[in-house]
Write an enzyme that holds these catalytic residues in place. Structure first.
Site, PDB file in Angstrom:
ATOM      1  N   SER A 195       0.902  -1.165  -0.189  1.00  0.00           N
ATOM      2  CA  SER A 195      -0.110   0.002  -0.148  1.00  0.00           C
ATOM      3  C   SER A 195       0.872   1.211  -0.001  1.00  0.00           C
ATOM      4  O   SER A 195       1.752   1.255   0.749  1.00  0.00           O
ATOM      5  CB  SER A 195      -0.813  -0.161   1.344  1.00  0.00           C
ATOM      6  OG  SER A 195      -1.509   1.286   1.438  1.00  0.00           O
ATOM      7  N   TYR A 212      -2.342   0.125  10.065  1.00  0.00           N
ATOM      8  CA  TYR A 212      -2.549  -0.498   8.983  1.00  0.00           C
ATOM      9  C   TYR A 212      -1.207  -0.397   7.920  1.00  0.00           C
ATOM     10  O   TYR A 212      -0.893  -1.511   7.330  1.00  0.00           O
ATOM     11  CB  TYR A 212      -3.811   0.075   7.948  1.00  0.00           C
ATOM     12  CG  TYR A 212      -3.591  -0.285   6.622  1.00  0.00           C
ATOM     13  CD1 TYR A 212      -4.015  -1.625   6.327  1.00  0.00           C
ATOM     14  CD2 TYR A 212      -3.348   0.812   5.452  1.00  0.00           C
ATOM     15  CE1 TYR A 212      -4.223  -1.882   4.791  1.00  0.00           C
ATOM     16  CE2 TYR A 212      -3.573   0.421   4.343  1.00  0.00           C
ATOM     17  CZ  TYR A 212      -3.836  -0.926   3.933  1.00  0.00           C
ATOM     18  OH  TYR A 212      -3.999  -1.330   2.481  1.00  0.00           O
TER      19      TYR A 212
END
Length: 333
Positions: free
Chosen positions: A129, A154
């Site tokens: 990501s 995350y």
């Protein structure tokens, strides 16, 4: 070839499964169909894939964070490559349920790496990501930039995935490619992402909640461009050529940004959604949220060089396509 695709009921995973099936691959899909967002949307994506290619598509409801469940399911299947797109997504939700990220993004990654190792797959492609760049204020983000200061759990789990993958590539000479996605959008997207949330608020006549007073920029990447990049990478695993670099042998592990190479103002995106929806938004401006970043912008020179990746869809084209699908899905005129 047969490809195992995790997160097959997800936004990107379902599109990738369709693209592979369209070109004659066999696809084994797994997903746990959790309720992070509406499971009915996930099932509708699966139904779409099965309707197009029922004979080539096998699906199992499996939580790859559960090693026993994963092992039991794959025991009956053979596959040549893995595209690991399943994960617990969302920056903000990681402040609410951190254990979900540990189970899916850490334990799940290890389980999938072990599976790839013992099956000796030809290539293991996995999702990272742009969140790994944290508060980096050097734009555009380059894969060579330091990414050791994550500002959300995350992001930390995604960086950990990259590190674990590097160790497996080095130890077991397992060809791997990690892809740092930048704000993917389009038909069949995720309800927790900004475009969906804004379109839904407009549809329901509610104000749009916009953080940092709208002073944000994002590298919005259309789903068709993302899929073409994933498939191109899948077809060309990094070579294990035995060359060396400082600290030891070079592992067959490549990392790429996969984005649009355009950083758009958030409020421009809002304007395009207003135009496509035919409605004017009320705006509820809020301060920046914890764990969020102000700007993202992908340097895609590496994936362009190695895989001829060239995104073609601007937000002027992509947002109306998304809104058209959104209206159809919600049966709105």
């Amino acid at each position: 070839m047969t490809v195992l695709v995790t997160g097959a009921a997800g936004f990107i995973g379902s599109h990738v499964a369709l693209a592979l099936l369209d070109r004659g691959e066999q696809v084994i899909g797994i997903d746990n169909l959790n309720d992070y967002y509406d499971p009915a949307l996930k099932q509708a994506r699966l139904d779409r894939v099965a309707a197009a290619h029922g004979n080539g598509f096998t699906f199992g409801k499996v939580d790859f964070g559960d090693q026993d469940a994963l092992s039991e399911f794959v025991a009956a299947h053979r596959f040549d490559r893995i595209v690991h797109l399943g994960a617990q997504a969302g920056v903000r939700y990681s402040l609410v349920d951190p254990q979900a990220y540990v189970r899916s993004n850490l334990m799940g990654q290890i389980n999938m790496l072990e599976l790839a190792r013992h099956r000796a797959v030809d290539h293991f492609v996995y999702a990272s990501s742009s969140s790994v760049y944290g508060g980096n204020d050097s734009l555009p983000f380059r894969v060579e930039d330091r990414v050791d200061q994550p500002i959300s759990l995350y992001a930390a789990t995604k960086k950990a995935d990259e590190l674990m993958s590097e160790s497996y590539a080095h130890l077991f000479r397992l060809p791997m490619t990690g892809l740092r996605f930048f704000t993917v959008y389009g038909p069949w997207g995720r309800p927790d992402m900004a475009m969906w949330l804004f379109a839904k608020a407009l549809m329901e006549g509610r104000p749009l909640t916009i953080f940092n007073n709208g002073e944000m920029r994002r590298d919005f990447t259309y789903i068709d461009d993302i899929v073409s990049g994933i498939v191109a990478c899948l077809d060309a695993p990094p070579r294990d050529d035995g060359e060396t670099k400082a600290g030891g042998s070079r592992s067959p592990h490549a990392l790429y940004n996969i984005g649009n190479h355009r950083s758009e103002e958030l409020m421009r995106m809002v304007g395009l959604i207003e135009q496509a929806m035919g409605r004017k938004a009320q705006i509820d401006f809020q301060p920046m949220q914890a764990g969020d970043v102000k700007d993202t912008f992908a340097d895609i020179s590496a994936i362009e060089r190695d895989h001829s990746f060239r995104p073609r869809t601007t937000i002027d084209e992509g947002i109306p396509r998304f809104v058209q699908w959104f209206k159809h899905y919600h049966q709105v005129a």
